[in-house]
Every structure is written in structure tokens, then in C-alpha cells.
Scaffold this active site. Structure first.
Site, PDB file in Angstrom:
ATOM      1  N   ASP A   9       0.857  -1.186   0.000  1.00  0.00           N
ATOM      2  CA  ASP A   9       0.000   0.000   0.000  1.00  0.00           C
ATOM      3  C   ASP A   9       0.891   1.233   0.000  1.00  0.00           C
ATOM      4  O   ASP A   9       1.789   1.365   0.828  1.00  0.00           O
ATOM      5  CB  ASP A   9      -0.899  -0.007   1.246  1.00  0.00           C
ATOM      6  CG  ASP A   9      -1.981   1.065   1.181  1.00  0.00           C
ATOM      7  OD1 ASP A   9      -3.156   0.716   1.341  1.00  0.00           O
ATOM      8  OD2 ASP A   9      -1.648   2.249   0.971  1.00  0.00           O
ATOM      9  N   ASP A 103      -3.565   2.249  -5.438  1.00  0.00           N
ATOM     10  CA  ASP A 103      -2.313   2.277  -4.669  1.00  0.00           C
ATOM     11  C   ASP A 103      -2.115   1.050  -3.791  1.00  0.00           C
ATOM     12  O   ASP A 103      -1.281   1.058  -2.899  1.00  0.00           O
ATOM     13  CB  ASP A 103      -2.231   3.560  -3.842  1.00  0.00           C
ATOM     14  CG  ASP A 103      -2.831   3.427  -2.457  1.00  0.00           C
ATOM     15  OD1 ASP A 103      -3.880   2.766  -2.330  1.00  0.00           O
ATOM     16  OD2 ASP A 103      -2.233   3.968  -1.513  1.00  0.00           O
ATOM     17  N   GLU A 104      -2.876   0.000  -4.047  1.00  0.00           N
ATOM     18  CA  GLU A 104      -2.880  -1.126  -3.118  1.00  0.00           C
ATOM     19  C   GLU A 104      -3.094  -2.432  -3.869  1.00  0.00           C
ATOM     20  O   GLU A 104      -3.908  -2.492  -4.777  1.00  0.00           O
ATOM     21  CB  GLU A 104      -4.054  -0.861  -2.153  1.00  0.00           C
ATOM     22  CG  GLU A 104      -4.224  -1.851  -1.069  1.00  0.00           C
ATOM     23  CD  GLU A 104      -5.485  -1.536  -0.242  1.00  0.00           C
ATOM     24  OE1 GLU A 104      -6.129  -0.485  -0.457  1.00  0.00           O
ATOM     25  OE2 GLU A 104      -5.819  -2.372   0.597  1.00  0.00           O
TER      26      GLU A 104
HETATM   27  N1  DCP Z   1      -8.564   8.200  -1.544  1.00  0.00           N
HETATM   28  C1  DCP Z   1      -9.640   9.036  -1.750  1.00  0.00           C
HETATM   29  N2  DCP Z   1     -10.640   9.140  -0.840  1.00  0.00           N
HETATM   30  C2  DCP Z   1     -10.588   8.427   0.315  1.00  0.00           C
HETATM   31  C3  DCP Z   1      -9.516   7.557   0.548  1.00  0.00           C
HETATM   32  C4  DCP Z   1      -8.502   7.478  -0.402  1.00  0.00           C
HETATM   33  O1  DCP Z   1      -9.682   9.678  -2.779  1.00  0.00           O
HETATM   34  N3  DCP Z   1     -11.573   8.546   1.202  1.00  0.00           N
HETATM   35  C5  DCP Z   1      -7.498   8.154  -2.545  1.00  0.00           C
HETATM   36  C6  DCP Z   1      -6.393   9.097  -2.194  1.00  0.00           C
HETATM   37  C7  DCP Z   1      -5.327   8.228  -1.647  1.00  0.00           C
HETATM   38  C8  DCP Z   1      -5.540   6.928  -2.391  1.00  0.00           C
HETATM   39  O2  DCP Z   1      -6.944   6.860  -2.630  1.00  0.00           O
HETATM   40  O3  DCP Z   1      -4.032   8.765  -1.876  1.00  0.00           O
HETATM   41  C9  DCP Z   1      -5.085   5.726  -1.619  1.00  0.00           C
HETATM   42  O4  DCP Z   1      -5.854   5.566  -0.442  1.00  0.00           O
HETATM   43  P1  DCP Z   1      -5.232   5.067   0.915  1.00  0.00           P
HETATM   44  O5  DCP Z   1      -6.368   4.752   1.809  1.00  0.00           O
HETATM   45  O6  DCP Z   1      -4.210   4.013   0.665  1.00  0.00           O
HETATM   46  O7  DCP Z   1      -4.544   6.365   1.523  1.00  0.00           O
HETATM   47  P2  DCP Z   1      -3.146   6.973   1.207  1.00  0.00           P
HETATM   48  O8  DCP Z   1      -2.335   6.147   0.282  1.00  0.00           O
HETATM   49  O9  DCP Z   1      -3.331   8.387   0.786  1.00  0.00           O
HETATM   50  O10 DCP Z   1      -2.468   7.014   2.632  1.00  0.00           O
HETATM   51  P3  DCP Z   1      -1.920   5.771   3.495  1.00  0.00           P
HETATM   52  O11 DCP Z   1      -2.154   4.535   2.702  1.00  0.00           O
HETATM   53  O12 DCP Z   1      -0.464   6.060   3.696  1.00  0.00           O
HETATM   54  O13 DCP Z   1      -2.696   5.813   4.761  1.00  0.00           O
HETATM   55 MG    MG Z   2      -2.186   4.118   0.578  1.00  0.00          MG
END
Ligand code: DCP
Ligand code: MG
Length: 396
Positions: A9, A103-104
């Protein structure tokens, strides 16, 4: 054979991409999301999270919490591009890659030992290669199931690598709050808390009969298994893109433009329902019209982003209809979608809010209140100015 699942992730994905493309943003609070009045935070860099900013928060609140933050709109095409590069790296290790979002992803590394080194070596390699080759930070978890792999990467965030061996599962899970187990939503968690069950260890102390009496046998058994780290859900490599369509041949040719438009909207609703049922989003919308002389025309357009939204899809289909000349009788109308991606790729339904209300507004302006049909209800022809009833049930 021992099962090994890896979970990757990316850290603060959208924000990290913005920092990659503009190095002056490195180390600064970066907040990506809808910048309009009703905008929502998509993600925030870890520097911004220190101020309490997080995903799904109203942008206005984020601005109050972090006034000196850098606020940027999302650039989906760029995120998609980097996501593909990350996936290409993952696929070097196994074809069993299940992307969960941009991203995962999960990888099934069971039995990859000989070709690629031990699962642990693969995890280390992926963990160093992604930042080195793509320029973005990631967290990696390795464990005996999807459940454990995901818990492992979560616990390694940001930037870490965590391996959970089968013999360490119980000790690792015991102190975690029950909400961390997937499938346990806020409602279930609340009911558990009412019973004094807060951690996985607490949950393990409840026998399956009692859990079943609270939640029913299916959920009860599931919870009982989760509490023991038991999860055999498979890594499912991404399904092949399909297309869905709905078409109707009319017993009598249609001439009234309002009726034809209403039919297009009705079919678009059916297709949207199908997408929701099957868990896909569509990038391409198509229509097909067969005229009284059997000449058939098709038109298609590509949406700015994949969606299963009823209003956006029907708006697009009606737009396509308007690109066809009128005047002839219509024998058949079809609406279809293609360019399907799993709904787990949903880019940002939160932002759609703004675009959606815009589309809804346009629709209403064009067709009146009756044009708006949010749910999955009975078909609209006949409402308002459109006379007539929908003809026979559409075929597949
Ligand atoms: N995303 C979004 N709305 C949300 C959650 C996520 O648009 N409610 C998008 C933006 C994030 C991406 O999806 O960058 C990936 O989600 P993640 O939950 O993996 O969050 P991040 O990668 O940003 O942070 P982390 O995984 O480090 O907690
Ligand atoms: Mg993420």
C-alpha cells in the site's frame, strides 16, 4: 504448502505523487482533493496528518486545521500512470496480483520460492524497488493470509516492511482493536463494544455460539475465525474487462424524441444497476439505434473517469443520442458500457459529488424534476411530457 500473501500500500499516495512531481513540496503538508466549496480531502501527506487532516474530511475543515498547507486538485491520469508502473513491478514476481485500488494490491507468493527467492526476500525487494524505481514511498506486509498481510502493512505505515510468521499471528493480533479486522464495520464494532469486547483478544474469548446468537451464524462464524487469524480468502487476479448492454426492440417504431430519450435513460439505469451488482465501473458509454429502415447507428464516448453513477451514465447516453440525426422512426434502442474496471478502482466518488450535482442540475434544467431518478426504480417513460409505456421487457 505454507501460504504467503503480500500486501503493498502506497503511503499518502496522491500527495506523494504531487511531491514527486514537484520536489519543492517534499516535507510539506500537502492536501489533495476537491477544492470547490463542497470539496472533500482525498488524501493528505503525513506532514499534513500531523494537523489532524485526513481522507474524507471536508476541505473547508482541512483549510482551518492546516492554513499553511498546500492544497491541490487531483490528477487522476498521473496517479493511474504511476499505479500501472507499480503493478508492472509486482507482476514480475507473480501473475497472481490482485489490485485493490490504484495504490494497493495483494500478491499470492505461495510456492514462488524457487523462482524468485523466499517470500520474505521478495517482500524486501518490492519494498526497496518501488521507491527506487517509481520514486514513491510504500508500505509492505507479508503474512499467511490476506487478513494478516494487510494488518502487517498497516502496522508498518509509513514506509515500513513487516513480516508476520504463522507462529506470531496470535500475539500480533491480540492487542488490535476489533475495528481493524476487515468486515467489521462501525455498527458491528459498536455492538461488540457494548458487550465489552474491544480487542481481538477479547473477541477470541467469546464462543462461536454466542457470537452467532448476536450476529447470526454466518457473521458469527466469520468473526470467530477472524479472531484466530483464520482467513482463506483467495488472491483474485484482476478479472478480464467485459462490457454490459441492454437493448429493446419496440413493437411499434418510436418517433417522439422525448420518449426515445426517456428510453435511453431507462436503459442506462439498467446498465448502471448491472455495474453496481457486478462491482464494476465503466469508462465508455455506447448507444445503438436501429431505425425503421433497419440501418443501425452506434455512438460511443469516453468518460473523464470510470463510474457506475446512474446520473452520469444516463447523461452521457442522452448526449450520445443527441449526436444522431432525428426524424426517422426508431425500432431498437440499446445502451451499453465498456472499459470496465473493478469498482475497487473507484477513483474518488467523493469528488463526484460536485460533478454529480452539476450533471444533475443540467439534467433537471433540460428535462424537469422527473428526469432525476437516483435510485433503481420503475422506468420513467410516461412521466411528465413523455407519453406511452415502456414496451416489452428488454432482453440481455
Ligand atoms: N482516496 C480518496 N478518498 C478516500 C480515501 C482514499 O480519494 N476517502 C485516494 C487518495 C489516496 C488513495 O486513494 O491517496 C489511496 O488511499 P489510501 O487509503 O491508501 O490512503 P493513502 O495512500 O493516501 O495514505 P496511506 O495509505 O499512507 O494511509
Ligand atoms: Mg495508501
Amino acid at each position: 504448502m505454507e501460504r504467503w500473501v503480500l500486501h503493498v500500500d502506497m503511503d499518502a499516495f496522491y500527495a506523494s505523487v504531487e511531491q514527486l512531481d514537484n520536489p519543492s513540496l517534499k516535507g510539506r503538508p500537502v492536501i489533495v482533493g476537491g477544492l470547490g466549496p463542497r470539496g472533500v480531502v482525498a488524501t493528505a501527506s503525513y506532514q499534513a496528518r500531523a494537523y489532524g487532516v485526513h481522507s474524507a474530511m471536508p476541505m473547508a475543515r482541512a483549510r482551518r486545521l492546516c492554513p499553511h498547507g498546500v492544497f491541490l486538485p487531483p490528477r487522476f491520469a498521473r496517479y493511474q500512470e504511476l499505479s500501472s508502473r507499480i503493478q508492472a513491478i509486482l507482476r514480475e514476481y507473480t501473475p497472481l496480483v490482485e489490485p485493490i485500488s490504484l495504490d494497493e494490491a495483494f500478491l499470492d507468493l505461495t510456492g514462488t520460492q524457487r523462482a524468485r527467492g523466499s517470500p520474505e526476500q521478495v517482500a524486501r525487494e518490492i519494498h526497496t524497488r518501488i521507491p527506487r524505481e517509481v520514486g514513491l514511498p510504500c508500505s509492505v506486509g507479508l503474512g499467511p493470509s490476506k487478513l494478516l498481510a494487510k494488518l502487517a502493512s498497516d502496522s508498518a505505515k509509513p514506509g515500513g516492511l513487516r513480516v508476520i510468521k504463522p507462529e506470531d499471528v496470535i500475539a500480533f493480533m491480540s492487542p488490535l482493536p476489533v475495528e481493524r479486522l476487515w468486515g467489521i464495520g462501525p455498527k458491528t464494532a459498536q455492538r461488540l463494544t457494548q458487550q465489552g469486547i474491544r480487542t481481538v483478544q477479547d473477541l477470541r474469548g467469546v464462543d462461536v455460539a454466542l457470537l452467532s446468537s448476536w450476529f447470526g451464524p454466518k457473521v458469527g462464524t466469520h468473526l470467530w475465525r477472524l479472531a484466530r487469524g483464520l482467513d482463506d480468502s483467495p488472491v483474485i487476479p484482476v478479472r478480464e474487462a467485459k462490457s454490459f448492454s441492454q437493448e429493446v426492440t419496440y413493437p411499434e417504431d418510436l418517433y417522439d424524441q422525448e420518449v426515445i430519450r426517456a428510453e435511453v435513460r431507462r436503459l442506462a439505469h439498467m446498465v448502471a444497476g448491472r455495474l453496481k451488482e457486478e462491482g464494476f465501473l465503466a469508462r465508455v458509454v455506447r448507444i445503438k439505434v436501429r431505425w425503421e429502415d433497419f440501418v443501425t447507428n452506434t455512438r460511443q464516448l469516453r468518460l473523464p473517469e470510470a463510474t457506475d453513477n446512474v446520473v452520469l451514465l444516463s447523461e452521457a447516453a442522452v448526449e450520445l443520442l443527441s449526436r444522431l440525426e432525428t426524424g426517422r422512426g426508431v425500432r431498437l434502442v440499446g445502451v451499453g458500457v465498456a472499459g470496465l474496471v473493478p469498482a475497487s478502482f473507484r477513483p474518488l466518488h467523493l469528488f463526484l459529488d460536485e460533478r454529480l450535482s452539476e450533471a444533475a442540475w443540467r439534467l433537471r434544467a433540460r428535462f424537469g424534476e422527473a428526469a432525476l431518478m437516483w435510485g433503481w426504480g420503475p422506468s420513467p417513460p410516461g412521466k411528465g411530457s413523455a407519453p406511452g409505456r415502456p414496451p416489452q421487457a428488454p432482453g440481455g
